[in-house]
Write an enzyme that holds these catalytic residues in place. Structure first.
Site, mmCIF file in Angstrom:
data_model
loop_
_atom_site.group_PDB
_atom_site.id
_atom_site.type_symbol
_atom_site.label_atom_id
_atom_site.label_comp_id
_atom_site.label_asym_id
_atom_site.label_seq_id
_atom_site.Cartn_x
_atom_site.Cartn_y
_atom_site.Cartn_z
ATOM 1 N N THR A 153 8.195 -1.813 -4.104
ATOM 2 C CA THR A 153 7.270 -0.734 -3.730
ATOM 3 C C THR A 153 7.490 -0.234 -2.306
ATOM 4 O O THR A 153 6.744 0.621 -1.838
ATOM 5 C CB THR A 153 5.809 -1.196 -3.874
ATOM 6 N N SER A 164 20.373 -7.552 -3.769
ATOM 7 C CA SER A 164 20.917 -8.842 -3.353
ATOM 8 C C SER A 164 20.397 -9.922 -4.285
ATOM 9 O O SER A 164 19.304 -9.802 -4.845
ATOM 10 C CB SER A 164 20.493 -9.146 -1.912
ATOM 11 N N LYS A 166 19.873 -12.898 -3.082
ATOM 12 C CA LYS A 166 19.223 -13.852 -2.183
ATOM 13 C C LYS A 166 17.724 -13.949 -2.452
ATOM 14 O O LYS A 166 17.058 -12.939 -2.692
ATOM 15 C CB LYS A 166 19.421 -13.434 -0.723
ATOM 16 N N LYS A 175 13.667 -17.950 10.151
ATOM 17 C CA LYS A 175 13.690 -16.946 9.088
ATOM 18 C C LYS A 175 14.665 -17.350 7.979
ATOM 19 O O LYS A 175 15.815 -17.724 8.233
ATOM 20 C CB LYS A 175 14.133 -15.590 9.652
ATOM 21 N N GLU A 208 17.561 -0.796 8.292
ATOM 22 C CA GLU A 208 18.708 -1.349 7.561
ATOM 23 C C GLU A 208 19.740 -0.253 7.268
ATOM 24 O O GLU A 208 20.945 -0.522 7.220
ATOM 25 C CB GLU A 208 18.237 -2.010 6.269
ATOM 26 N N GLU A 275 24.502 -9.095 7.899
ATOM 27 C CA GLU A 275 23.701 -9.839 8.865
ATOM 28 C C GLU A 275 23.814 -9.253 10.267
ATOM 29 O O GLU A 275 23.254 -9.800 11.222
ATOM 30 C CB GLU A 275 24.140 -11.312 8.893
ATOM 31 N N HIS A 278 21.034 -9.280 13.000
ATOM 32 C CA HIS A 278 19.900 -10.068 12.502
ATOM 33 C C HIS A 278 19.602 -11.311 13.339
ATOM 34 O O HIS A 278 18.473 -11.810 13.310
ATOM 35 C CB HIS A 278 20.144 -10.473 11.047
#
Length: 719
Positions: A153, A164, A166, A175, A208, A275, A278
């Site tokens: 959403t 992904s 993950k 994290k 991103e 990454e 990140h």
């Protein structure tokens, strides 16, 4: 049908040789999503959603009519339903990274088994990226893998999370350091949700995409620049992107991820480039606290830190860095970091615990991230495309961005985060006892007094948010002087209450817990997850050893009632009209005591005033208890009944669920599972005593706060 085909397209997400996941992208796809879910023919649909998705789109799955009156709660007679419609069960998790915890993962597992989930059941993740991460991990371990569907959403979840395999939760302040790889059966990307996105969620998705622009250049950089250059503002001056641009960005984001995951499904080598930025991003986000800095915005700041290091190391020219940073500034200029910023030391402490640490074999003074030479030119390495470099460069960049160091604190902050001393605490309690509200406000005290006894204020000292409570005279009259404050200390040591810095006969000083206190309605509204969490915490309290300072034998409750009756006897003329005489009340107390002793109810370390108002609910769904003033050896059932005692509508099912969870937590499942009605009856035996004890308290209150006599009399009569 033709109209739906024009607004929706089918694609396949190919994760190398690991999985191929059918996905649908379009707008106003609700009917199609529900139909696809039904075609999977699950016996139950386990809908896991976050608070924002439930608030804005709670009726999205309304066509899957729940078999129960409330999620997990069955009415006496189940309504007839069509056989082909599966049972819908729903649970709501907190938003953002607050949901990615052991606690919430455990809650999901317990919930699944409590509602009878089977291997035929289907889990639907409905919410933002963090919720997808949690739900994916939940599905991957339930029955060693349960059918899963994603309905993202948020913009970020649509193009960066569901693309992904993950899954993850966060642990120990770090994290995404616990997780798995798991593929859903289907992904449904309905862009209609983007029309209601808060500004922070939109920026998270854009961050991103900014990363993809720097990594791949070309159409990704051009598309990002065009979108940010052409953004508009709505009537409320908030950031907006038109539908066509949004769909183009969504397509670019999916293309970037899937072109790489086509050859590296687990994102171990080629996929590690995602990454980028990140390491520092995660540290900044955690240093501020969950939900303060949107993840995508944090990524853009992390990219700036990496380009700073890359130029210093000669990897990137000043010209190339400017082109790179101009991409990031399109976003971060619209979202400056809030003040006050966390210290350099705090951010670095978190950055040096990054979950990627160890891949490059860093020394103690080194850190790792992905580097780019210029927009679209990634530095490849044999260490999974990560490069190690001196951590001092990150510290230096943080300084250039205005993050303070501990040594830069001004004189007023020189004692920031030094231990809170007994002298500090004693001064706070004395200030409360001899100052007016206006004087205390000038000293930074915020009144928290909501209850009936004592005086309670919030205050910050040495950087710590604290609660200072000054005891009123009644406290010393209803408790043994040497035990005052000792139960608070005991609960704080074992983590079931706030940490206590100071406790004596004059008052206590403790940590101020985040969150809100509960109400009677919270215990009866059908929130089984919440009720279960409280049951588990109360079981922990009751299994604690009783501090030796407390007298063994007679429950503290009777000593407290005896002391208050003695105080009431000093001024019998203050007894409100309509109430029985003190001698009648005394006979009632003795009759209750005799009746209870016949049953020999279990005694243990108890809270003593276990009202819902003494349960603090944090934003992550965890609870702790406050105000252990009356804690000590007491009846277990008295604590349990205090939570559910109400003059309003009582939910027997909530109480039964509470006791089931409590029994499981204390290892007494076999004792009660076959006769829960008897267990409920055993606890309800204490209900009259919970009312009587409260009534006696209000009978004596006019002696200590005479200005409120009318209110105290009314409350005594009510009880």
């Amino acid at each position: 049908l033709k109209e739906r085909e024009r607004t929706m397209k089918s694609v396949s997400f190919q994760f190398a040789d690991r999985a191929t996941v059918p996905a649908w992208i379009g707008t106003k796809m609700q009917e199609h999503v529900v139909q696809q879910v039904m075609e999977l023919r699950p016996d139950k649909v386990l809908l896991v959603c976050d608070q924002l998705a439930d608030k804005l789109h709670g009726d999205y799955f309304a066509a899957l009519r729940p078999d129960y009156a409330d999620p997990g709660e069955s009415p006496p007679q189940k309504k007839a339903r069509k056989e082909e419609v599966p049972v819908l069960e729903k649970i709501v998790m907190p938003g953002s990274d607050a949901c990615k915890s052991w606690h919430h993962l455990t809650s999901l597992i317990e919930w699944a088994f409590s509602i009878g989930a089977t291997k035929r059941s289907l889990i639907v993740g409905f919410g933002g990226g963090a919720l997808m991460n949690l739900t994916g991990l939940f599905a991957s371990i339930l029955y060693r893998g349960t059918k899963l569907v994603y309905v993202p959403t948020t913009f970020l979840a649509m193009h960066d999370v569901t693309t992904s395999l993950k899954t993850s939760i966060c642990f120990d302040g770090r994290k995404n350091n616990i997780g798995s790889f798991y593929a859903p059966l289907n992904i449904f990307i309905d862009t209609i949700f983007c029309s209601t996105l808060p500004r922070g969620e939109l920026f998270s998705g854009l961050g991103e995409l900014c990363k993809n622009a720097a990594l791949f250049g070309g159409k990704h950089a051009n598309g990002f620049r065009a979108a940010l250059a052409g953004e508009s503002k709505s009537d409320d001056d908030s950031f907006r992107i038109d539908d066509g641009t949004l769909m183009n960005l969504l397509t670019l984001g999916i293309d970037a991820k899937m072109s790489v995951l086509l050859i590296d499904a687990l994102e171990k080598v080629e996929g590690m480039v995602f990454e980028y930025g990140h390491t520092v991003s995660h540290a900044i986000e955690k240093a501020y606290g969950d939900g303060v800095v949107p993840h995508g915005v944090g990524v853009a700041y992390g990219m700036l830190s990496s380009s700073f290091a890359a130029e210093r190391l000669g990897i990137m020219t000043a010209k190339d860095r400017k082109e790179h940073d101009d991409l990031c500034l399109l976003l971060v200029d619209k979202w400056p970091l809030p003040e006050p910023k966390p210290t350099v030391e705090r951010v670095m402490e978190l950055a040096m615990k990054d979950s990627k640490r160890g891949i490059t074999g860093e020394a103690d003074d080194e850190i790792s991230d992905v580097f780019v030479r210029r927009v679209g030119d990634v530095v490849t390495t044999k260490s999974q495309n990560l490069s190690k470099f001196p951590a001092a460069l990150v510290s230096e960049w943080l300084g250039t961005m205005g993050f303070p160091t501990a040594s830069e604190s001004d004189a007023g902050d020189s004692e920031l985060h030094l231990p809170v001393s007994d002298s500090d605490c004693d001064s706070m309690i004395k200030a409360i006892g001899c100052s007016t509200d206006r004087q205390l406000a000038a000293l930074g005290f915020e009144s928290l007094t909501v209850g009936f006894a004592n005086v309670v204020y919030a205050v910050t000292r040495r950087g710590y948010p604290l609660v200072a409570k000054a005891f009123m005279q009644l406290t010393s009259m209803r408790l043994d002087p040497e035990t005052i404050g000792q139960a608070d200390l005991h609960a704080g040591r074992f983590g079931v209450g706030p940490k206590v810095y100071y406790a004596d006969k004059s008052g206590v000083v403790m940590d101020r817990l985040p969150g809100r206190t509960l109400s009677e309605q919270d215990m009866h509204k059908g929130d089984f997850r919440l009720v279960g969490v409280i049951a588990d915490m109360l079981a922990r309290v009751h299994q604690l050893p009783t501090p030796p300072i407390f007298m063994e034998g007679v429950p503290l409750l009777w000593r407290e009632i005896d002391k208050m009756m003695s105080v009431a006897g000093r001024r019998p003329e203050l007894l409100p009209k309509g109430l029985p005489s003190l001698s009648v009340i005394s006979r009632e107390i003795n009759a209750m005591r005799v009746a209870l002793e016949k049953h020999q109810p279990k005694i243990g370390f108890c809270h003593g005033s276990m009202n819902p108002q003494n349960v603090m609910l944090n934003s992550d769904g965890t609870v702790r208890f406050i105000d252990f003033e009356l804690g000590g050896p007491n009846y277990i059932g008295f604590d349990q009944m205090k939570l559910f005692r109400t003059a309003g509508i009582c939910s027997e099912r909530c109480m039964e669920h509470f006791l089931q969870v409590y029994a499981a937590a204390t290892g007494n499942v076999s004792k009660h599972k076959d006769n829960m009605a008897a267990y409920v009856k055993e606890v309800r035996m204490f209900e009259p005593l919970t009312w009587l004890e409260a009534a006696i308290f209000f009978i004596v209150m006019p002696q200590f706060k005479p200005e409120g006599s009318a209110k105290w009399n009314e409350l005594a009569l009510h009880r």
